[in-house]
Design a protein around this motif. Structure first.
Motif, PDB file in Angstrom:
ATOM      1  N   GLN A   1     -36.972 -14.645  44.324  1.00 12.30           N
ATOM      2  CA  GLN A   1     -37.521 -14.784  42.977  1.00 12.30           C
ATOM      3  C   GLN A   1     -38.802 -15.613  43.004  1.00 12.30           C
ATOM      4  OE1 GLN A   1     -34.846 -16.455  40.101  1.00 12.30           O
ATOM      5  NE2 GLN A   1     -36.351 -16.435  38.474  1.00 12.30           N
ATOM      6  N   GLU A   2     -38.798 -16.741  43.706  1.00 19.62           N
ATOM      7  CA  GLU A   2     -39.985 -17.593  43.774  1.00 19.62           C
ATOM      8  C   GLU A   2     -41.158 -16.868  44.416  1.00 19.62           C
ATOM      9  OE1 GLU A   2     -39.100 -21.292  45.722  1.00 19.62           O
ATOM     10  OE2 GLU A   2     -37.661 -21.897  44.192  1.00 19.62           O
ATOM     11  N   LEU A   3     -40.911 -16.191  45.540  1.00 19.63           N
ATOM     12  CA  LEU A   3     -41.986 -15.484  46.239  1.00 19.63           C
ATOM     13  C   LEU A   3     -42.532 -14.331  45.394  1.00 19.63           C
ATOM     14  CD1 LEU A   3     -40.481 -15.520  49.827  1.00 19.63           C
ATOM     15  CD2 LEU A   3     -42.522 -16.756  49.056  1.00 19.63           C
ATOM     16  N   THR A   4     -41.652 -13.643  44.677  1.00 20.57           N
ATOM     17  CA  THR A   4     -42.080 -12.545  43.807  1.00 20.57           C
ATOM     18  C   THR A   4     -42.946 -13.077  42.668  1.00 20.57           C
ATOM     19  OG1 THR A   4     -40.076 -11.305  44.333  1.00 20.57           O
ATOM     20  CG2 THR A   4     -41.265 -10.648  42.355  1.00 20.57           C
ATOM     21  N   GLU A   5     -42.528 -14.195  42.068  1.00 21.51           N
ATOM     22  CA  GLU A   5     -43.317 -14.800  41.002  1.00 21.51           C
ATOM     23  C   GLU A   5     -44.673 -15.275  41.511  1.00 21.51           C
ATOM     24  OE1 GLU A   5     -40.839 -17.862  39.365  1.00 21.51           O
ATOM     25  OE2 GLU A   5     -39.604 -16.437  38.257  1.00 21.51           O
ATOM     26  N   GLU A   6     -44.690 -15.871  42.701  1.00 21.92           N
ATOM     27  CA  GLU A   6     -45.949 -16.329  43.282  1.00 21.92           C
ATOM     28  C   GLU A   6     -46.889 -15.154  43.536  1.00 21.92           C
ATOM     29  OE1 GLU A   6     -45.089 -18.682  46.752  1.00 21.92           O
ATOM     30  OE2 GLU A   6     -43.931 -20.131  45.586  1.00 21.92           O
ATOM     31  N   ALA A   7     -46.343 -14.068  44.051  1.00 16.65           N
ATOM     32  CA  ALA A   7     -47.162 -12.891  44.344  1.00 16.65           C
ATOM     33  C   ALA A   7     -47.719 -12.276  43.064  1.00 16.65           C
ATOM     34  CB  ALA A   7     -46.349 -11.856  45.117  1.00 16.65           C
ATOM     35  N   ALA A   8     -46.952 -12.352  41.985  1.00 21.79           N
ATOM     36  CA  ALA A   8     -47.383 -11.788  40.709  1.00 21.79           C
ATOM     37  C   ALA A   8     -48.238 -12.769  39.911  1.00 21.79           C
ATOM     38  CB  ALA A   8     -46.159 -11.385  39.878  1.00 21.79           C
ATOM     39  N   GLY A   9     -48.310 -14.019  40.374  1.00 19.94           N
ATOM     40  CA  GLY A   9     -49.085 -15.027  39.663  1.00 19.94           C
ATOM     41  C   GLY A   9     -48.374 -15.582  38.450  1.00 19.94           C
ATOM     42  N   THR A  10     -47.043 -15.499  38.428  1.00 22.59           N
ATOM     43  CA  THR A  10     -46.269 -15.996  37.290  1.00 22.59           C
ATOM     44  C   THR A  10     -45.325 -17.109  37.711  1.00 22.59           C
ATOM     45  OG1 THR A  10     -44.574 -14.319  37.651  1.00 22.59           O
ATOM     46  CG2 THR A  10     -46.316 -13.786  36.066  1.00 22.59           C
ATOM     47  N   VAL A  11     -45.817 -18.051  38.480  1.00 25.67           N
ATOM     48  CA  VAL A  11     -44.987 -19.131  39.005  1.00 25.67           C
ATOM     49  C   VAL A  11     -44.582 -20.068  37.874  1.00 25.67           C
ATOM     50  CG1 VAL A  11     -44.920 -21.088  40.593  1.00 25.67           C
ATOM     51  CG2 VAL A  11     -46.137 -19.004  41.232  1.00 25.67           C
TER      52      VAL A  11
ATOM     53  N   MET B   1     -50.492  -6.168  44.592  1.00 28.87           N
ATOM     54  CA  MET B   1     -49.389  -7.076  44.839  1.00 28.87           C
ATOM     55  C   MET B   1     -49.166  -7.186  46.351  1.00 28.87           C
ATOM     56  SD  MET B   1     -45.705  -6.999  43.098  1.00 28.87           S
ATOM     57  CE  MET B   1     -44.299  -7.597  43.928  1.00 28.87           C
ATOM     58  N   THR B   2     -48.845  -8.371  46.806  1.00 27.17           N
ATOM     59  CA  THR B   2     -48.636  -8.630  48.215  1.00 27.17           C
ATOM     60  C   THR B   2     -47.206  -8.274  48.616  1.00 27.17           C
ATOM     61  OG1 THR B   2     -50.064 -10.538  47.903  1.00 27.17           O
ATOM     62  CG2 THR B   2     -48.917 -10.392  49.984  1.00 27.17           C
ATOM     63  N   ASP B   3     -47.064  -7.716  49.828  1.00 28.72           N
ATOM     64  CA  ASP B   3     -45.724  -7.436  50.338  1.00 28.72           C
ATOM     65  C   ASP B   3     -45.063  -8.740  50.755  1.00 28.72           C
ATOM     66  OD1 ASP B   3     -45.851  -4.699  50.009  1.00 28.72           O
ATOM     67  OD2 ASP B   3     -46.733  -4.379  51.984  1.00 28.72           O
ATOM     68  N   ILE B   4     -43.792  -8.869  50.440  1.00 32.76           N
ATOM     69  CA  ILE B   4     -43.018 -10.044  50.831  1.00 32.76           C
ATOM     70  C   ILE B   4     -42.101  -9.618  51.963  1.00 32.76           C
ATOM     71  CG2 ILE B   4     -41.344 -11.769  50.080  1.00 32.76           C
ATOM     72  CD1 ILE B   4     -42.390 -11.234  47.198  1.00 32.76           C
ATOM     73  N   SER B   5     -42.272 -10.243  53.115  1.00 32.57           N
ATOM     74  CA  SER B   5     -41.469  -9.850  54.273  1.00 32.57           C
ATOM     75  C   SER B   5     -40.119 -10.564  54.261  1.00 32.57           C
ATOM     76  CB  SER B   5     -42.204 -10.178  55.572  1.00 32.57           C
ATOM     77  OG  SER B   5     -42.216 -11.576  55.797  1.00 32.57           O
ATOM     78  N   GLU B   6     -39.192 -10.011  55.007  1.00 36.58           N
ATOM     79  CA  GLU B   6     -37.880 -10.622  55.147  1.00 36.58           C
ATOM     80  C   GLU B   6     -38.009 -12.000  55.781  1.00 36.58           C
ATOM     81  OE1 GLU B   6     -33.846  -9.596  57.541  1.00 36.58           O
ATOM     82  OE2 GLU B   6     -34.664  -7.989  56.298  1.00 36.58           O
ATOM     83  N   ASP B   7     -38.945 -12.155  56.709  1.00 36.68           N
ATOM     84  CA  ASP B   7     -39.178 -13.465  57.328  1.00 36.68           C
ATOM     85  C   ASP B   7     -39.666 -14.488  56.313  1.00 36.68           C
ATOM     86  OD1 ASP B   7     -38.351 -12.771  59.886  1.00 36.68           O
ATOM     87  OD2 ASP B   7     -40.368 -12.279  60.573  1.00 36.68           O
ATOM     88  N   ASP B   8     -40.535 -14.058  55.383  1.00 33.67           N
ATOM     89  CA  ASP B   8     -41.005 -14.960  54.322  1.00 33.67           C
ATOM     90  C   ASP B   8     -39.831 -15.449  53.476  1.00 33.67           C
ATOM     91  OD1 ASP B   8     -43.679 -14.594  55.073  1.00 33.67           O
ATOM     92  OD2 ASP B   8     -43.980 -12.956  53.630  1.00 33.67           O
ATOM     93  N   ILE B   9     -38.950 -14.525  53.109  1.00 34.19           N
ATOM     94  CA  ILE B   9     -37.782 -14.875  52.299  1.00 34.19           C
ATOM     95  C   ILE B   9     -36.858 -15.799  53.080  1.00 34.19           C
ATOM     96  CG2 ILE B   9     -35.778 -14.018  51.023  1.00 34.19           C
ATOM     97  CD1 ILE B   9     -37.346 -11.313  50.805  1.00 34.19           C
ATOM     98  N   ARG B  10     -36.636 -15.477  54.343  1.00 30.55           N
ATOM     99  CA  ARG B  10     -35.749 -16.277  55.199  1.00 30.55           C
ATOM    100  C   ARG B  10     -36.256 -17.716  55.309  1.00 30.55           C
ATOM    101  NH1 ARG B  10     -35.899 -13.225  59.335  1.00 30.55           N
ATOM    102  NH2 ARG B  10     -34.063 -12.039  58.786  1.00 30.55           N
ATOM    103  N   MET B  11     -37.561 -17.879  55.547  1.00 30.88           N
ATOM    104  CA  MET B  11     -38.117 -19.229  55.690  1.00 30.88           C
ATOM    105  C   MET B  11     -38.015 -20.017  54.383  1.00 30.88           C
ATOM    106  SD  MET B  11     -41.361 -18.832  58.292  1.00 30.88           S
ATOM    107  CE  MET B  11     -42.214 -17.586  57.333  1.00 30.88           C
ATOM    108  N   ARG B  12     -38.302 -19.363  53.254  1.00 30.11           N
ATOM    109  CA  ARG B  12     -38.214 -20.047  51.958  1.00 30.11           C
ATOM    110  C   ARG B  12     -36.763 -20.399  51.655  1.00 30.11           C
ATOM    111  NH1 ARG B  12     -41.399 -20.276  47.149  1.00 30.11           N
ATOM    112  NH2 ARG B  12     -43.089 -20.029  48.654  1.00 30.11           N
ATOM    113  N   ALA B  13     -35.839 -19.469  51.904  1.00 35.48           N
ATOM    114  CA  ALA B  13     -34.418 -19.727  51.640  1.00 35.48           C
ATOM    115  C   ALA B  13     -33.914 -20.887  52.491  1.00 35.48           C
ATOM    116  CB  ALA B  13     -33.597 -18.463  51.906  1.00 35.48           C
ATOM    117  N   TYR B  14     -34.359 -20.965  53.733  1.00 36.13           N
ATOM    118  CA  TYR B  14     -33.952 -22.057  54.612  1.00 36.13           C
ATOM    119  C   TYR B  14     -34.462 -23.393  54.076  1.00 36.13           C
ATOM    120  CZ  TYR B  14     -33.069 -24.745  58.845  1.00 36.13           C
ATOM    121  OH  TYR B  14     -32.615 -25.692  59.734  1.00 36.13           O
ATOM    122  N   ALA B  15     -35.709 -23.415  53.621  1.00 35.14           N
ATOM    123  CA  ALA B  15     -36.288 -24.639  53.063  1.00 35.14           C
ATOM    124  C   ALA B  15     -35.525 -25.064  51.806  1.00 35.14           C
ATOM    125  CB  ALA B  15     -37.767 -24.441  52.760  1.00 35.14           C
TER     126      ALA B  15
END
Length: 76
Positions: free
Chosen positions: A36-46, A1-15
């Protein structure tokens, strides 16, 4: 599983916030939706979501925290 950084979450939340029309006071809901979206994408359950989200609110309990989509009311 890929690590999701705070910056990744921040950018997605802003979008998500921008796509929702930049509403005041919705940062928690957009942050949780982004996570939630980034976690699902990382797990392949989008799951498919609508192109434009409506106002979001957060429902909290001890077991889970999920964003809830509510329809906007039309006012004259």
């Amino acid at each position: 599983m890929t690590d999701i950084s705070e910056d990744d979450i921040r950018m997605r939340a802003y979008a998500l916030w921008e796509a929702d029309g930049c509403p005041d006071g919705s940062h928690d809901a957009h942050w949780l939706q982004a996570l939630q979206e980034l976690t699902e994408e990382a797990a392949g359950t989008v799951t498919l979501a609508p192109a434009k989200t409506s106002k979001l609110s957060v429902v909290k309990n001890e077991a889970a925290v999920e964003p809830v989509v509510r329809k906007r009311s039309k006012t004259a």
